[in-house]
Design a protein around this motif. Structure first.
Motif, PDB file in Angstrom:
ATOM      1  N   LEU A 257      -3.030 -10.446  -5.874  1.00  0.00           N
ATOM      2  CA  LEU A 257      -4.046 -10.937  -4.948  1.00  0.00           C
ATOM      3  C   LEU A 257      -4.697 -12.237  -5.411  1.00  0.00           C
ATOM      4  O   LEU A 257      -4.918 -13.146  -4.610  1.00  0.00           O
ATOM      5  CB  LEU A 257      -5.123  -9.857  -4.745  1.00  0.00           C
ATOM      6  CG  LEU A 257      -4.636  -8.551  -4.116  1.00  0.00           C
ATOM      7  CD1 LEU A 257      -5.770  -7.534  -4.040  1.00  0.00           C
ATOM      8  CD2 LEU A 257      -4.044  -8.795  -2.733  1.00  0.00           C
ATOM      9  N   VAL A 258      -5.003 -12.317  -6.704  1.00  0.00           N
ATOM     10  CA  VAL A 258      -5.716 -13.490  -7.222  1.00  0.00           C
ATOM     11  C   VAL A 258      -4.745 -14.609  -7.587  1.00  0.00           C
ATOM     12  O   VAL A 258      -4.830 -15.729  -7.075  1.00  0.00           O
ATOM     13  CB  VAL A 258      -6.590 -13.110  -8.439  1.00  0.00           C
ATOM     14  CG1 VAL A 258      -7.258 -14.358  -9.028  1.00  0.00           C
ATOM     15  CG2 VAL A 258      -7.635 -12.083  -8.050  1.00  0.00           C
ATOM     16  N   SER A 259      -3.803 -14.295  -8.495  1.00  0.00           N
ATOM     17  CA  SER A 259      -2.958 -15.356  -9.053  1.00  0.00           C
ATOM     18  C   SER A 259      -1.864 -15.816  -8.103  1.00  0.00           C
ATOM     19  O   SER A 259      -1.529 -17.001  -8.081  1.00  0.00           O
ATOM     20  CB  SER A 259      -2.331 -14.882 -10.370  1.00  0.00           C
ATOM     21  OG  SER A 259      -3.341 -14.605 -11.319  1.00  0.00           O
ATOM     22  N   HIS A 260      -1.289 -14.882  -7.315  1.00  0.00           N
ATOM     23  CA  HIS A 260      -0.197 -15.308  -6.438  1.00  0.00           C
ATOM     24  C   HIS A 260      -0.685 -15.667  -5.044  1.00  0.00           C
ATOM     25  O   HIS A 260      -0.547 -16.819  -4.617  1.00  0.00           O
ATOM     26  CB  HIS A 260       0.886 -14.237  -6.344  1.00  0.00           C
ATOM     27  CG  HIS A 260       2.141 -14.745  -5.701  1.00  0.00           C
ATOM     28  ND1 HIS A 260       2.979 -15.649  -6.320  1.00  0.00           N
ATOM     29  CD2 HIS A 260       2.686 -14.525  -4.474  1.00  0.00           C
ATOM     30  CE1 HIS A 260       3.980 -15.952  -5.517  1.00  0.00           C
ATOM     31  NE2 HIS A 260       3.822 -15.288  -4.389  1.00  0.00           N
ATOM     32  N   ALA A 261      -1.272 -14.702  -4.324  1.00  0.00           N
ATOM     33  CA  ALA A 261      -1.741 -15.015  -2.973  1.00  0.00           C
ATOM     34  C   ALA A 261      -2.797 -16.119  -3.017  1.00  0.00           C
ATOM     35  O   ALA A 261      -2.776 -17.051  -2.208  1.00  0.00           O
ATOM     36  CB  ALA A 261      -2.308 -13.764  -2.310  1.00  0.00           C
ATOM     37  N   GLY A 262      -3.714 -16.028  -3.980  1.00  0.00           N
ATOM     38  CA  GLY A 262      -4.756 -17.033  -4.103  1.00  0.00           C
ATOM     39  C   GLY A 262      -4.256 -18.325  -4.710  1.00  0.00           C
ATOM     40  O   GLY A 262      -4.369 -19.398  -4.110  1.00  0.00           O
ATOM     41  N   GLY A 263      -3.675 -18.226  -5.906  1.00  0.00           N
ATOM     42  CA  GLY A 263      -3.252 -19.431  -6.613  1.00  0.00           C
ATOM     43  C   GLY A 263      -2.118 -20.171  -5.931  1.00  0.00           C
ATOM     44  O   GLY A 263      -2.234 -21.357  -5.607  1.00  0.00           O
ATOM     45  N   GLN A 264      -0.998 -19.484  -5.689  1.00  0.00           N
ATOM     46  CA  GLN A 264       0.151 -20.138  -5.063  1.00  0.00           C
ATOM     47  C   GLN A 264      -0.133 -20.488  -3.603  1.00  0.00           C
ATOM     48  O   GLN A 264       0.346 -21.501  -3.097  1.00  0.00           O
ATOM     49  CB  GLN A 264       1.386 -19.239  -5.134  1.00  0.00           C
ATOM     50  CG  GLN A 264       1.794 -18.812  -6.537  1.00  0.00           C
ATOM     51  CD  GLN A 264       2.083 -19.974  -7.460  1.00  0.00           C
ATOM     52  OE1 GLN A 264       1.671 -19.986  -8.615  1.00  0.00           O
ATOM     53  NE2 GLN A 264       2.791 -20.958  -6.955  1.00  0.00           N
ATOM     54  N   GLY A 265      -0.931 -19.656  -2.934  1.00  0.00           N
ATOM     55  CA  GLY A 265      -1.265 -19.949  -1.547  1.00  0.00           C
ATOM     56  C   GLY A 265      -2.079 -21.231  -1.417  1.00  0.00           C
ATOM     57  O   GLY A 265      -1.798 -22.082  -0.570  1.00  0.00           O
ATOM     58  N   LEU A 266      -3.105 -21.382  -2.266  1.00  0.00           N
ATOM     59  CA  LEU A 266      -3.918 -22.597  -2.223  1.00  0.00           C
ATOM     60  C   LEU A 266      -3.098 -23.814  -2.644  1.00  0.00           C
ATOM     61  O   LEU A 266      -3.311 -24.923  -2.140  1.00  0.00           O
ATOM     62  CB  LEU A 266      -5.140 -22.442  -3.128  1.00  0.00           C
ATOM     63  CG  LEU A 266      -6.189 -21.444  -2.626  1.00  0.00           C
ATOM     64  CD1 LEU A 266      -7.301 -21.276  -3.655  1.00  0.00           C
ATOM     65  CD2 LEU A 266      -6.769 -21.885  -1.286  1.00  0.00           C
ATOM     66  N   LEU A 267      -2.149 -23.623  -3.562  1.00  0.00           N
ATOM     67  CA  LEU A 267      -1.256 -24.719  -3.938  1.00  0.00           C
ATOM     68  C   LEU A 267      -0.438 -25.178  -2.734  1.00  0.00           C
ATOM     69  O   LEU A 267      -0.282 -26.383  -2.489  1.00  0.00           O
ATOM     70  CB  LEU A 267      -0.331 -24.263  -5.065  1.00  0.00           C
ATOM     71  CG  LEU A 267       0.816 -25.205  -5.436  1.00  0.00           C
ATOM     72  CD1 LEU A 267       0.274 -26.548  -5.903  1.00  0.00           C
ATOM     73  CD2 LEU A 267       1.691 -24.572  -6.517  1.00  0.00           C
ATOM     74  N   ALA A 268       0.071 -24.226  -1.961  1.00  0.00           N
ATOM     75  CA  ALA A 268       0.853 -24.578  -0.769  1.00  0.00           C
ATOM     76  C   ALA A 268      -0.007 -25.307   0.257  1.00  0.00           C
ATOM     77  O   ALA A 268       0.460 -26.229   0.928  1.00  0.00           O
ATOM     78  CB  ALA A 268       1.472 -23.318  -0.155  1.00  0.00           C
TER      79      ALA A 268
END
Length: 331
Positions: A257-268
């Protein structure tokens, strides 16, 4: 990465103008609209995403499963949230928005494969060297992005970005002395270096995919590819998929939830506005955040060289920042 697939420069992205003024080579431009995102807003989201990714080593250390299994759960656990995000995104998609081409979907597939390589080597690095070392070496990805951006996605790298990169890399290099004092591991550091290559290729592929796909759809599609790679790797390695305690389960949930959905999502999201080279440069902040979180949660006290390196990185990012007068990000 095939230059035939990624050499076409990204097309204009609707609703994501870079401000008034001259567009810089390699950066898409569009007419301002009510839902426009400025470069400054994209930069703020990128910094937040870097912090979300920076805490992931702490979650990996407490996941109670092997490195490949934790990488699988990191991506798989984010899928429900990414699916909801994509559904909302597609309902709001303008009718005149560009439709994905074959090259766009190939870029998505490559991004998923590259991210699988990034996760596999990074999680191995985390378990074989210090958290700070693993993250700093992984954050050498901007060098690969700068070297390959023109030949893969047609983006030139401007003087400000090269200047920032030239300042940030020595800051990251200060951490190499950690291995020489025995606190790190040459094997783990090597895994971190391989991580940087795959992460750099991931940046370029996502930047290409964002030409016609929204941030949610891009992150979801690449995640599905990554899951299909990481699950067999975890099974071949003989790793148990389930943690033994609630702490491990909570760590895996936080990874998703934090590192992938949040981190990678905001990067995209940011890669729809900012150039790949500048976006990757800002990810050096992930290393600074990881060192801070390692100090707070893992008792890895930062050394004077690490503190100096972090300050140098912040200086480099400041030097490479987009010109305020135009809001245009230099490629």
């Amino acid at each position: 990465m095939s230059s035939q697939i990624l050499s076409e420069p990204p097309r204009d992205l609707p609703g994501l103008p870079l401000g008034k003024g001259r567009a810089v080579a390699g950066v898409p431009s569009a007419a301002p609209g009510p839902a426009a995102m400025t470069a400054g807003a994209a930069l703020a989201l990128l910094l937040l995403g870097a912090a979300a990714m920076g805490i992931s080593p702490v979650f990996v250390r407490n996941a109670e499963v092997g490195p490949f299994a934790s990488a699988f759960w990191r991506v798989f656990g984010a899928l429900p949230l990414l699916l909801a995000w994509t559904a909302i995104e597609w309902r709001r998609r303008p009718a005149a928005a560009p439709r994905p081409t074959g090259a766009d979907w190939k870029a998505v597939g490559l991004a998923g494969l590259f991210f699988a390589g990034d996760l596999a080597f990074w999680h191995l690095a985390i378990l074989n060297t210090t958290i700070a070392n693993a993250t700093f070496f992984a954050c050498l990805a901007p060098l690969w992005v700068a070297l390959l951006a023109r030949v893969t996605i047609g983006e030139a790298v401007g003087r400000r970005t090269w200047l920032g990169l030239g300042v940030c890399i020595p800051g990251a290099a200060l951490l190499i002395f950690q291995s020489r004092t025995g606190a790190g591991s040459m094997l783990g550091d090597g895994f971190g270096l391989l991580t940087s290559l795959f992460f750099g290729l991931y940046f370029l592929a996502v930047r290409r995919a964002r030409a016609a796909l929204g941030a949610g759809a891009t992150t979801l599609a690449t995640s599905l590819v990554t899951v299909l790679v990481m699950l067999p790797l975890a099974m071949i390695a003989g790793e148990g998929l389930l943690p033994a305690t609630g702490t491990g389960l909570a760590s895996l949930a936080a990874l998703g939830l934090v590192s992938h959905a949040g981190g990678q999502g905001l990067l995209a999201v940011a890669l729809g506005v900012l150039s790949a080279s500048f976006s990757s440069l800002v990810i050096f902040v992930e290393a600074v955040a990881a060192a801070a979180f390692a100090w707070i949660f893992a008792a890895e006290t930062p050394q004077p060289t690490q503190i100096a390196g972090g300050l140098i990185i912040l200086l480099g990012i400041f030097l490479a920042r987009p010109p305020r007068r135009t809001g245009v990000v230099e490629a």
